[in-house]
Design an enzyme around this catalytic site. Structure first.
Site, PDB file in Angstrom:
ATOM      1  N   THR A   1       0.831  -1.202   0.000  1.00  0.00           N
ATOM      2  CA  THR A   1       0.000   0.000   0.000  1.00  0.00           C
ATOM      3  C   THR A   1       0.867   1.253   0.000  1.00  0.00           C
ATOM      4  O   THR A   1       0.582   2.217  -0.726  1.00  0.00           O
ATOM      5  CB  THR A   1      -0.918  -0.003   1.244  1.00  0.00           C
ATOM      6  OG1 THR A   1      -1.570  -1.263   1.331  1.00  0.00           O
ATOM      7  CG2 THR A   1      -1.953   1.090   1.155  1.00  0.00           C
TER       8      THR A   1
ATOM      9  N   LYS B   1      -4.240 -14.553   4.219  1.00  0.00           N
ATOM     10  CA  LYS B   1      -3.788 -13.182   4.015  1.00  0.00           C
ATOM     11  C   LYS B   1      -4.733 -12.369   3.136  1.00  0.00           C
ATOM     12  O   LYS B   1      -4.893 -11.172   3.296  1.00  0.00           O
ATOM     13  CB  LYS B   1      -2.395 -13.194   3.373  1.00  0.00           C
ATOM     14  CG  LYS B   1      -1.739 -11.823   3.313  1.00  0.00           C
ATOM     15  CD  LYS B   1      -0.274 -11.973   2.949  1.00  0.00           C
ATOM     16  CE  LYS B   1       0.418 -10.613   2.977  1.00  0.00           C
ATOM     17  NZ  LYS B   1       0.564  -9.985   1.718  1.00  0.00           N
TER      18      LYS B   1
ATOM     19  N   ALA C   1       9.349 -14.466   0.701  1.00  0.00           N
ATOM     20  CA  ALA C   1      10.449 -13.756   1.345  1.00  0.00           C
ATOM     21  C   ALA C   1      11.063 -14.561   2.478  1.00  0.00           C
ATOM     22  O   ALA C   1      12.249 -14.413   2.774  1.00  0.00           O
ATOM     23  CB  ALA C   1       9.968 -12.410   1.857  1.00  0.00           C
TER      24      ALA C   1
ATOM     25  N   PHE D   1       8.267  -8.778   3.705  1.00  0.00           N
ATOM     26  CA  PHE D   1       8.388  -8.838   5.168  1.00  0.00           C
ATOM     27  C   PHE D   1       9.309  -7.743   5.704  1.00  0.00           C
ATOM     28  O   PHE D   1       9.422  -6.667   5.139  1.00  0.00           O
ATOM     29  CB  PHE D   1       8.804 -10.234   5.614  1.00  0.00           C
ATOM     30  CG  PHE D   1       7.790 -11.293   5.283  1.00  0.00           C
ATOM     31  CD1 PHE D   1       6.444 -11.108   5.560  1.00  0.00           C
ATOM     32  CD2 PHE D   1       8.173 -12.477   4.680  1.00  0.00           C
ATOM     33  CE1 PHE D   1       5.511 -12.085   5.259  1.00  0.00           C
ATOM     34  CE2 PHE D   1       7.242 -13.463   4.376  1.00  0.00           C
ATOM     35  CZ  PHE D   1       5.911 -13.257   4.667  1.00  0.00           C
TER      36      PHE D   1
ATOM     37  N   TRP E   1      -3.921   5.376   2.228  1.00  0.00           N
ATOM     38  CA  TRP E   1      -4.993   4.372   2.323  1.00  0.00           C
ATOM     39  C   TRP E   1      -6.360   5.046   2.276  1.00  0.00           C
ATOM     40  O   TRP E   1      -7.280   4.546   1.631  1.00  0.00           O
ATOM     41  CB  TRP E   1      -4.842   3.555   3.606  1.00  0.00           C
ATOM     42  CG  TRP E   1      -5.870   2.465   3.747  1.00  0.00           C
ATOM     43  CD1 TRP E   1      -5.855   1.228   3.174  1.00  0.00           C
ATOM     44  CD2 TRP E   1      -7.091   2.539   4.496  1.00  0.00           C
ATOM     45  NE1 TRP E   1      -6.981   0.520   3.508  1.00  0.00           N
ATOM     46  CE2 TRP E   1      -7.763   1.297   4.327  1.00  0.00           C
ATOM     47  CE3 TRP E   1      -7.674   3.522   5.287  1.00  0.00           C
ATOM     48  CZ2 TRP E   1      -8.988   1.029   4.927  1.00  0.00           C
ATOM     49  CZ3 TRP E   1      -8.897   3.254   5.893  1.00  0.00           C
ATOM     50  CH2 TRP E   1      -9.544   2.016   5.711  1.00  0.00           C
TER      51      TRP E   1
END
Length: 978
Positions: free
Chosen positions: A431, A464, A683, A714, A831
């Site tokens: 984001t 997720k 990752a 991450f 956001w």
């Protein structure tokens, strides 16, 4: 055409085309300059030969006061000027080779030869596409469209019959390649007065040039254009009017033609004079210009009686000068094309946002925005039509040829987005990445590109959810981003499992066949001939067998070649599936009766953990990918030597399966800025970064003042460390800045807050102000800043603000981040309001990236494997030391013996803690890092130790995300994806 020009052309360097069937020549050819010179100097080149063949001395006169020397000097001046401009362009761009394409439908070889020789004298390449005289309109348009999309072609002219001269044909031409100025767009710009922005008809320009050079003052003159049609008529009228002339236009059969001819001071013949029109209609002394050879028709007009007129300019003069002016237009086209390739601010049409409060779901926001057509986006950012492959309306693959085209262009700034140690909910790196590029491009008018990983469908349907960003900072359409995209992950699955099948099949056949039988099947007799395949010849060379005839191998060589002798206990290559399926973590294969008792324990990994995914992410070309795929080590043989995909003979097939997956996927943000979505290695298992190729292409497209923002998975201790030590080694790219994403929520967790669990409502500590928890948790932020500083890269902290965060908490985080050494720390609101909410972040990143980079790697790859592991554990994680299991030590010894000890390290570790224990938050200290196993990704180019217990196949939770995902069967819209 006049006899004089015919004589000249017969003496030129290129012979006339013999009669016969029309030819199609698509390959640009550049004839050598030979002894003709460059069109300058007395008696040299095309112009000098033209005078000599006409038997004209330089001082001889022609009607109207023109001398042949003066007349030819006009053409020479145009060609010489074009040649000089082209030479200057090529000095700065040595690879630049402009090509003029001429589509010819007919047998006008003299006109073709004129164009060929003048283009050659100026230094242009030229190609003729020769079609039959009776070619249909559709066939001609088809050839035009092909030339439009051929990036080698910078100019396109037509030499077709008058019957084919239609609006549909002419307007099929790309205006930027229309060097004859016949399209509506070029004519419209001419009429509007924007001649400097368009191509003007070479024939019309030749008419004006020849009249003015003959001493004719056009101001106030009455001009009659007779028999001209379409674009030529419009261009002539426009140019004459600009010179102050009073212009009339007429066709040959107009009743008032005789009176108009009597009134005219200058008559321009645009087509052949009919026999029934007597020359006496034209007043003696009138200046007449004959361009009756229709520049598109290929037909020749009748001659004129020179003595009847005050000044006669014949059509071969016009044709020759028009061909020279076409060359001039061609050079201008090439110059414009080069200018377009250079860095410039994109003329990007950004999409407007209308943020709502409260913020709707991600999928509702995504659907409320209508994305631009992806081909429009591609053109806006400087991609050519033949450099993209469109998948539907909103995504496309970008071909690697763009790197060759832009190889001399300077790269933009390179920015990495990493994060602090996250909660299981994630802290919004994607984001922030999207919000940052939306701010840069849509609000600060800076070229910028986001480069993201493609999400696995495992987590999408597991816990997720989607990974396209969130709120008003996301990639659209988010359903396509999260589901399938263009099939890259499926290609990896297919390639990976093909190799897995090849391994077990080879073991089975070697266990059940003699050397001779095995060899005969590996190198079969086909139509009486036995030959090694290319990859088998490579294996022979690797074995030191320098033979190419299968019948000449000795029994020992046959056995050595045919038997890989794989030790099943050393097989490291697993099957993969892009679904979270815990019951495939350990399986038994080969239980069918047809497998003749050969069975073994194996497992499935998730597709994004496949080494082929890592190869895709780190490769820089198709050839490099093929080489990396071939080097992948899948097992060891019984003597301890590595067995590769090349040894199994499967490399070519893997490359075929991956040939489209190597091309980055182009999408866009909610505000219409470009995004590359390419590769998605995990990752905590692999290196966790999107592809090198996406970054490299994006850096060229944004230009020197632009920005490429790429994301690492991450926390900085995992994704960022691997980005620097693995990806930057592979790419050779140097980062300019790091954006470190933090949230008040995660900092409270590190400060001692209650556990955070996906799907469970947050405790009140996270929804109410708690300054002490934030202050205590900033130790993790400070540690991650220090990790970035180990590599000498400036850090900007981006605090991803949630609606429950208070001003006091926000200010505290920013203050402590700066004290810890961050270049700047900025709260971000993308956001809730999009790129506008990250403008301060964008400004901070621009400033940080303007500082000189002091980037350095953490370790020297020549160090022993154990020392590299220890360096990462101590310097990055803060461990006291490492502890190797016997299995890990044995693997390290084997890889070192096999010659793989100088590869970088890719630690497979939990992302939920700096240590190997997910429940250890903040900054754990004085722990011993256990290394349970060590594996090698030789094709990708790294060694990866497994820290503690790391699963390479995630499992589904009790309530997976798929409970909420559905399809509206009426509208076909996806529901509940995120």
């Amino acid at each position: 055409m006049g006899k004089r020009l015919l004589l000249v052309l017969r003496q030129l360097r290129c012979p006339l085309q013999p009669p016969g069937p029309p030819r199609r020549l698509h390959v640009p050819c550049r004839a050598s300059s030979g002894g003709g010179g460059g069109g300058s100097g007395g008696g040299e080149g095309l112009l000098g030969q033209r005078r000599l063949q006409n038997g004209q001395a330089p001082s001889s006169c022609s009607p109207g006061g023109r001398t042949p020397a003066m007349r030819d000097s006009i053409v020479r001046e145009v060609i010489q000027s074009s040649k000089e401009v082209l030479s200057l362009l090529q000095e700065k761009n040595p690879a630049f080779k402009p090509v003029l394409a001429i589509i010819q439908a007919g047998d006008d070889n003299l006109m073709q030869e004129m164009n060929q020789n003048l283009a050659e004298e100026a230094g242009l390449n030229i190609t003729h596409i020769c079609l039959p005289p009776d070619s249909s309109e559709a066939e001609i348009i088809d050839e035009i469209l092909k030339m439009n999309e051929d990036t080698r072609v910078h100019g396109l002219a037509l030499q077709i019959s008058e019957n084919s001269f239609s609006n549909e044909v002419l307007n099929a031409l790309k205006p930027e390649k229309d060097v004859d100025g016949v399209t509506d767009i070029n004519l419209g710009k001419l009429v509007r007065g924007d001649a400097h922005e368009c191509f003007v008809s070479p024939v019309a320009k030749a008419v004006i040039e020849l009249l003015e050079k003959s001493g004719v003052n056009l101001n106030g003159k009455k001009i009659l254009v007779v028999g001209a049609h379409g674009s030529l008529e419009a261009a002539l009228q426009c140019l004459f009017q600009r010179k102050g002339s009073m212009t009339m236009s007429s066709q040959w059969k107009t009743p008032q033609l005789q009176s108009k001819l009597h009134e005219a001071d200058i008559v321009v013949l645009g087509s052949p004079r009919p026999e029934e029109i007597p020359l006496t209609w034209i007043q003696p002394g009138t200046t007449v210009l004959n361009c009756s050879h229709d520049f598109l028709s290929g037909k020749f007009g009748g001659g004129s009686q020179r003595g009847h007129f005050g000044g006669l300019i014949e059509e071969d003069d016009v044709s020759l000068l028009a061909a020279a002016l076409r060359v001039q237009n061609m050079v201008s086209s090439g110059r414009r094309w080069l200018r377009e390739q250079q860095h410039r601010r994109w003329r990007l049409h950004c999409l407007k946002l209308q943020p709502l409060s409260p913020v709707p779901s991600d999928i509702e926001i995504s659907r409320a925005q209508t994305p631009k057509a992806v081909d429009v986006l591609a053109k806006e950012i400087g991609l050519l039509a033949d450099e993209i492959e469109i998948y539907g309306k909103s995504k496309a693959k970008v071909r690697l040829s763009v790197l060759e085209r832009l190889k001399d262009q300077a790269d933009g700034k390179y920015v990495l987005v990493a994060g602090i140690t996250p909660t299981p909910l994630g802290e919004g790196k994607s984001t922030v990445t999207i919000g940052l590029v939306q701010a840069l491009t849509a609000h600060l008018n800076v070229n910028s590109f986001a480069c993201l990983r493609q999400p696995s469908q495992g987590p999408t349907f597991g816990v997720k959810g989607g990974a396209a960003g969130g709120g008003y900072a996301q990639v659209i359409p988010m359903e396509e981003f999260n589901l399938h995209l263009t099939g890259d992950i499926h290609a990896i699955t297919a390639a990976n499992n093909l190799l897995a099948a090849a391994i077990d099949t080879r073991i089975l056949h070697e266990n059940t066949q003699t050397d001779k039988a095995l060899y005969n099947r590996l190198v079969p007799l086909v139509n009486g001939v036995r030959e090694f395949s290319e990859i088998q010849l490579a294996r022979l060379k690797k074995l030191g067998i320098n033979k190419t005839d299968p019948s000449t191998l000795t029994e020992e060589e046959v056995s050595k070649f045919a038997r890989l002798s794989i030790d099943p206990s050393t097989i490291t290559w697993q099957r993969v599936l892009d679904t979270n399926d815990r019951f495939l973590r350990k399986i038994t294969i080969g239980q069918g009766s047809t497998e003749k008792g050969y069975s073994r324990q194996a497992q499935f990994d998730i597709t994004v953990a496949s080494e082929i995914m890592a190869v895709l992410a780190l490769t820089d070309s198709l050839a490099d990918m093929k080489a990396r795929l071939g080097r992948m080590v899948v097992a060891s043989d019984k003597s301890g030597q590595p067995v590769t995909a090349d040894d199994l003979g499967v490399t070519g097939a893997l490359t075929v399966l991956m040939k489209d997956a190597i091309k980055p996927n182009l999408m866009q943000t909610l505000e219409g800025t470009p995004v590359f979505v390419h590769a998605g290695p995990f990752a905590n298992i692999a290196h966790g970064n999107s592809s090198v190729l996406a970054d490299k292409i994006a850096l060229k497209l944004v230009g020197e003042e632009g920005f490429v923002v790429t994301e690492a998975g991450f926390g900085a201790d995992i994704g960022m460390e691997k980005f620097f030590n693995i990806k930057c080694r592979a790419s050779g790219l140097v980062p300019d800045a790091v954006v470190l994403v933090a949230t008040v929520r995660a900092l409270k967790m590190h400060g001692g807050g209650p556990s955070v669990t996906a799907g469970v409502p947050l405790k009140k500590e996270y929804t109410e102000e708690n300054i002490q928890l934030v202050a205590d948790g900033c130790c993790n932020l400070q540690k991650q800043i220090q990790i970035a500083q180990l590599f000498g890269v400036p850090v900007v902290v981006a605090l991803n603000v949630f609606k429950t965060d208070t001003r006091a908490e926000i200010d505290l985080v920013c203050e402590l981040a700066k004290r810890a050494g961050a270049f700047d720390a900025v709260p971000c609101y993308h956001w809730s309001i999009g790129g506008k909410g990250s403008v301060d972040l964008a400004r901070a990143v621009r400033e940080a990236a303007s500082k000189r980079s002091r980037f350095q790697f953490l370790y020297d790859v020549q160090l022993p494997i154990v020392e590299k592991i220890r360096t990462i554990a101590q310097a990055v994680y803060g461990a006291k030391d490492i502890e190797l299991s016997p299995e890990a030590q044995a693997k390290i010894d084997r890889y070192t013996q096999q010659g793989f000890g100088n590869l970088p390290i890719c630690m497979a570790k939990t992302h939920l803690s700096l240590s190997h224990q997910p429940d250890k938050k903040g900054v754990p200290r004085d722990f011993i890092l256990p290394i349970s196993d060590v594996r090698a990704s030789i094709g990708a180019g790294f060694i990866y130790p497994l820290v503690g217990t790391m699963s390479t196949m995630p499992g589904l939770p009790t309530r997976p995300c798929f409970y909420d995902i559905d399809l509206d069967t009426e509208t076909e819209q996806v529901k509940g994806l995120f």
